[in-house]
Design a protein around this motif. Structure first.
Motif, mmCIF file in Angstrom:
data_model
loop_
_atom_site.group_PDB
_atom_site.id
_atom_site.type_symbol
_atom_site.label_atom_id
_atom_site.label_comp_id
_atom_site.label_asym_id
_atom_site.label_seq_id
_atom_site.Cartn_x
_atom_site.Cartn_y
_atom_site.Cartn_z
ATOM 1 N N SER A 124 9.038 56.805 -18.080
ATOM 2 C CA SER A 124 8.102 55.976 -17.313
ATOM 3 C C SER A 124 8.856 54.975 -16.448
ATOM 4 O O SER A 124 8.541 54.758 -15.278
ATOM 5 N N LEU A 125 9.916 54.404 -17.069
ATOM 6 C CA LEU A 125 10.732 53.434 -16.327
ATOM 7 C C LEU A 125 11.412 54.097 -15.141
ATOM 8 O O LEU A 125 11.441 53.578 -14.025
ATOM 9 N N ASP A 126 11.915 55.329 -15.379
ATOM 10 C CA ASP A 126 12.593 56.064 -14.322
ATOM 11 C C ASP A 126 11.641 56.374 -13.171
ATOM 12 O O ASP A 126 11.968 56.233 -12.004
ATOM 13 N N GLN A 127 10.393 56.775 -13.593
ATOM 14 C CA GLN A 127 9.384 57.095 -12.581
ATOM 15 C C GLN A 127 9.065 55.857 -11.747
ATOM 16 O O GLN A 127 8.985 55.916 -10.520
ATOM 17 N N SER A 128 8.906 54.724 -12.461
ATOM 18 C CA SER A 128 8.596 53.473 -11.765
ATOM 19 C C SER A 128 9.708 53.083 -10.817
ATOM 20 O O SER A 128 9.475 52.644 -9.699
ATOM 21 N N LEU A 129 10.955 53.302 -11.318
ATOM 22 C CA LEU A 129 12.093 52.977 -10.442
ATOM 23 C C LEU A 129 12.085 53.865 -9.208
ATOM 24 O O LEU A 129 12.412 53.430 -8.111
ATOM 25 N N GLY A 130 11.691 55.134 -9.417
ATOM 26 C CA GLY A 130 11.574 56.076 -8.291
ATOM 27 C C GLY A 130 10.588 55.563 -7.264
ATOM 28 O O GLY A 130 10.861 55.520 -6.065
ATOM 29 N N PHE A 131 9.398 55.143 -7.784
ATOM 30 C CA PHE A 131 8.375 54.596 -6.867
ATOM 31 C C PHE A 131 8.906 53.381 -6.125
ATOM 32 O O PHE A 131 8.704 53.222 -4.924
ATOM 33 N N LEU A 132 9.570 52.528 -6.912
ATOM 34 C CA LEU A 132 10.085 51.277 -6.332
ATOM 35 C C LEU A 132 11.120 51.581 -5.256
ATOM 36 O O LEU A 132 11.130 50.976 -4.192
ATOM 37 N N ARG A 133 11.984 52.592 -5.566
ATOM 38 C CA ARG A 133 13.015 52.962 -4.607
ATOM 39 C C ARG A 133 12.382 53.481 -3.314
ATOM 40 O O ARG A 133 12.776 53.128 -2.223
ATOM 41 N N GLU A 134 11.297 54.319 -3.487
ATOM 42 C CA GLU A 134 10.579 54.858 -2.334
ATOM 43 C C GLU A 134 10.003 53.723 -1.483
ATOM 44 O O GLU A 134 10.134 53.697 -0.272
ATOM 45 N N ARG A 135 9.354 52.803 -2.212
ATOM 46 C CA ARG A 135 8.700 51.673 -1.547
ATOM 47 C C ARG A 135 9.744 50.819 -0.809
ATOM 48 O O ARG A 135 9.534 50.388 0.325
ATOM 49 N N GLU A 149 11.953 58.064 -25.176
ATOM 50 C CA GLU A 149 12.111 58.925 -23.997
ATOM 51 C C GLU A 149 10.989 58.703 -23.007
ATOM 52 O O GLU A 149 11.180 58.699 -21.796
ATOM 53 N N ASP A 150 9.737 58.500 -23.598
ATOM 54 C CA ASP A 150 8.582 58.280 -22.712
ATOM 55 C C ASP A 150 8.747 56.989 -21.928
ATOM 56 O O ASP A 150 8.458 56.916 -20.737
ATOM 57 N N VAL A 210 11.474 46.931 -30.124
ATOM 58 C CA VAL A 210 11.172 45.542 -29.710
ATOM 59 C C VAL A 210 11.946 45.198 -28.437
ATOM 60 O O VAL A 210 11.414 44.589 -27.504
ATOM 61 N N ALA A 211 13.214 45.654 -28.385
ATOM 62 C CA ALA A 211 14.044 45.330 -27.220
ATOM 63 C C ALA A 211 13.527 46.009 -25.958
ATOM 64 O O ALA A 211 13.628 45.471 -24.858
ATOM 65 N N LEU A 212 12.958 47.230 -26.127
ATOM 66 C CA LEU A 212 12.500 47.971 -24.942
ATOM 67 C C LEU A 212 11.106 47.569 -24.466
ATOM 68 O O LEU A 212 10.681 47.976 -23.404
ATOM 69 N N ALA A 251 3.403 50.068 -7.195
ATOM 70 C CA ALA A 251 3.587 51.234 -6.333
ATOM 71 C C ALA A 251 2.281 51.959 -6.082
ATOM 72 O O ALA A 251 2.223 52.918 -5.336
ATOM 73 N N GLY A 252 1.212 51.486 -6.705
ATOM 74 C CA GLY A 252 -0.106 52.066 -6.472
ATOM 75 C C GLY A 252 -0.280 53.419 -7.090
ATOM 76 O O GLY A 252 -1.056 54.234 -6.626
ATOM 77 N N THR A 253 0.456 53.695 -8.159
ATOM 78 C CA THR A 253 0.347 55.016 -8.782
ATOM 79 C C THR A 253 -0.875 55.090 -9.680
ATOM 80 O O THR A 253 -1.343 54.091 -10.217
ATOM 81 N N SER A 254 -1.406 56.282 -9.802
ATOM 82 C CA SER A 254 -2.549 56.455 -10.687
ATOM 83 C C SER A 254 -2.162 57.305 -11.883
ATOM 84 O O SER A 254 -3.004 57.790 -12.600
ATOM 85 N N THR A 255 -0.843 57.525 -12.045
ATOM 86 C CA THR A 255 -0.393 58.340 -13.166
ATOM 87 C C THR A 255 -0.762 57.672 -14.478
ATOM 88 O O THR A 255 -0.407 56.518 -14.693
ATOM 89 N N PRO A 256 -1.476 58.329 -15.304
ATOM 90 C CA PRO A 256 -1.873 57.680 -16.552
ATOM 91 C C PRO A 256 -0.673 57.512 -17.478
ATOM 92 O O PRO A 256 0.140 58.402 -17.614
ATOM 93 N N VAL A 257 -0.579 56.357 -18.085
ATOM 94 C CA VAL A 257 0.527 56.085 -19.005
ATOM 95 C C VAL A 257 -0.075 55.690 -20.344
ATOM 96 O O VAL A 257 -0.985 54.868 -20.409
ATOM 97 N N GLU A 258 0.414 56.309 -21.384
ATOM 98 C CA GLU A 258 -0.098 56.016 -22.721
ATOM 99 C C GLU A 258 0.326 54.617 -23.131
ATOM 100 O O GLU A 258 1.510 54.334 -23.257
#
Ligand code: ADP
Length: 608
Positions: free
Chosen positions: A225-236, A220-221, A187-189, A203-210
């Motif tokens: 996913s959060l880490d990936q999003s942060l990566g995109f955000l950092r890039e942007r 972990e997923d 619930v917290a996450l 970030a305009g990603t098309s990576t499918p997320v369940e």
């Protein structure tokens, strides 16, 4: 896989929990037992010490020993020793054979005690902990013996019934709490997961997320996913930051260039007005502001008509509107009588466009052409004068020559006179051409003048020699006031000679016969001063203002009847100026004229 991991996690958690709780319990129990043993030992030793030593003799001794024996088996009594007043063992109860293992120091301390003593020791070989309690026995105020008791703490079992029950309860609670904790984490996450999805979309990603799994995503997923999003955000963010730095730099460059353009426009020597499509002023350079006596803040963004108040220019500027004329550039001449009286200005209009042909504004240039116009006028006058001066002697030469050739002049005396006239006019022509050549040399002189050491004695001698013949003809005496030590000059010797001969020649030309000319040369305050005084016709005040103008000659008939071109003094003045000197004139009509020239005396240095 995930269930397995959770199971292992739970097990590890459970083991850690049970170990921590068990360790804490055992420590607590040890401490409690130790306290209990001390209390019990002190109580027992005090109880025994209250007895008289005689109680341990006869029948009472066996009763006492039996009682202690019971204690040994039930309460953990290790040994009991009663010593007489000499320290000899009187009662020895040692079922575990521990007395021989008591360290010497413990024994001695116990024997010499007067009050209550308790001490702990470890037996030498079994490393067993023993608590020893000792107390003296008294009778009628006399020490009759010593009681020593040894107690062993009972062993602590990890798996006692209470402990196992307690640990089982703890384990149960840990297992029971796991689903709740898991649910709580999930619930917290959830908001973080939603945030991750949003950031991914940003970030305009098309990576499918369940997103709609029946079980829901694993932690972990979500974290991945959060880490990936942060990566995109950092890039942007990095891209945006780079773009921001670039745009900052560009802004700085544009501001600098704007300032530079404004400075360049301010540096030009003509007025510039730049307007927009609505004829409002975008820029007015310093020269134009100065001409109109206005401040920049008073003109920027104001309508052109309001600021300029010049009907001629306004209609010229508006007349250029429309059609093909937009790309053409036209000029007009005008004046600004109230701001610059007597001056002429050339106005040029150009249109600005955006590169696609759309007009974005106008550029009006206002250039002061007064000097240019007067130069042009002077040039035309000069050419007309030269043509006239050349034509007059040529006409005389041609007509005299024709008459002589046609044999019209039979008289030899008249023929001679004609030949003389032709000769004089030829000289006049040659003199005029010589003067013109010298003038052109002077005009280029600032660049090409030959600088050399000019010895003034030689200069004066040459100039006097040049005018001696005409002076003698008129019986004019040349009086010379010359220095013993001749100063030197640095300059163009030939040009300086031309200047001095002009002055001396004029003095001879414009003086009546039998007069005096005084020539003096001296050095004064680092200058070489040359004065020429004549006793001639003099120069009227009006003529004095023009004698240095090209082609100017006095209208006095005594002067105009003499040959001359009116170029001599103009040229002389130019030569003196070219050498950094000054020429002055004072004259009184009828009395004579005084020309004064001063030239800077320079020490001649080879190579300079
Ligand atoms: P030019 O002698 O050929 O006429 P100059 O330029 O040498 O031309 O002199 C200009 C005019 O200045 C002369 O025509 C004359 O009117 C006047 N002038 C120059 N020198 C004297 C002088 N020493 N005495 C009187 N008038 C002079």
């Amino acid at each position: 896989m995930k269930v397995q991991r959770i199971g292992i996690l739970l097990l590890v958690l459970c083991i850690i929990g049970v170990s921590v709780v068990s360790t804490a319990l055992i420590r607590y129990e040890k401490r409690t037992r130790s306290r209990d043993i001390v209390n019990k030992g002190r109580y027992l030793v005090t109880l025994i010490a209250l007895h008289s030593i005689k109680d341990f003799e006869g029948n009472k001794r066996s009763f006492f020993l039996r009682t202690l024996h019971d204690y040994i088996s039930s309460e953990g009594l290790a040994y009991c020793l009663i010593h007489d007043h000499a320290g000899q063992p009187f009662v020895v109860l040692d079922p575990y054979k521990l007395v021989s293992k008591i360290p010497q120091a413990v024994r001695l301390k116990s024997l010499h005690t007067m009050g209550l003593t308790d001490q702990t020791f470890h037996t030498s070989n079994s490393d067993q902990t023993v608590y020893e309690f000792a107390k003296s026995m008294f009778e009628n105020g006399q020490q009759t013996g010593t009681v020593r008791l040894g107690l062993r703490p009972p062993p602590i079992s990890l798996f006692s019934m209470e402990r196992v029950g307690l640990l089982a309860t703890i384990a149960f609670f840990i297992f029971a709490m796991v689903p709740f904790v898991f649910l709580g984490i999930k619930v917290a996450l959830r908001p973080l997961k939603n945030l991750g999805l949003k950031m991914e979309n940003m970030a305009g990603t098309s990576t499918p997320v369940e997103t709609s799994s029946a079980k829901g995503p694993a932690i972990e997923d979500v974290i991945a996913s959060l880490d990936q999003s942060l990566g995109f955000l950092r890039e942007r963010y990095k891209r945006l930051e780079a773009a921001n730095i670039e745009s900052h730099a560009k802004k700085g460059v544009i501001a600098y260039e704007r300032k530079q353009i404004a400075r360049i426009l301010d540096a030009v020597h003509y007025g510039i007005i730049i307007t927009d499509t609505q004829d409002h002023i975008n820029h007015m350079n310093a020269h134009m502001l100065n001409l109109l006596s206005k401040e920049r803040d008073d003109v920027i963004d104001r309508p052109l008509a309001e600021v300029l108040e010049h009907e001629e220019i306004l209609s010229f500027a508006s007349g250029q509107e429309g059609g093909a004329q937009k790309t053409t550039r036209r000029d007009m001449e005008t004046t600004f009588p109230s701001h610059a009286p007597g001056e002429t200005f050339q106005v040029t209009l150009s249109h600005l466009d955006d590169g696609d042909g759309s007009i974005t504004g106008k550029v009006i240039c206002v250039k002061n052409v007064t000097t240019q116009k007067s130069v042009d006028r002077a040039k035309h006058e000069f050419v007309a004068h030269v043509a006239h001066e050349l034509r007059a002697p040529l006409t005389t030469i041609k007509s005299y020559n024709e008459m002589l050739m046609d044999g019209e002049i039979a008289d030899l005396e008249t023929q001679k006179e004609f030949y003389n006239t032709i000769n004089e006019e030829t000289d006049r022509l040659a003199g005029l051409i010589e003067n013109l050549l010298n003038m052109s040399k002077i005009e280029m002189g600032s660049l090409t003048t030959e600088r050399e050491l000019v010895k003034t004695d030689r200069l004066v001698k040459d100039c006097v020699a040049a005018i001696e013949a005409p002076a003698q003809k008129k019986h004019i005496t040349i009086e010379k006031k010359l220095p013993d030590k001749w100063p030197s000059l640095v300059g163009d010797k030939e040009l300086l000679k031309v200047a001095m001969i002009n002055i001396l020649g004029n003095a001879v030309k414009y003086s009546p016969e039998n007069t005096n000319i005084t020539l003096s040369l001296r050095e004064q305050d680092h200058t070489v001063k040359l004065d020429v005084l004549d006793q001639g016709y003099g120069i009227s005040e009006e003529d004095l203002n023009h004698i240095f103008d090209q082609f100017y000659r006095s209208s006095d008939p005594r002067i105009s009847e003499q040959t001359g071109s009116g170029l001599g003094l103009a040229m002389t003045s130019d030569i003196i100026q070219l050498h950094g000197g000054r020429i002055e004139v004072q004259s009184t009509p009828g009395d004579g004229t005084h020309f004064s020239i001063s030239l800077p005396r320079k020490d001649y240095q080879l190579g300079k």
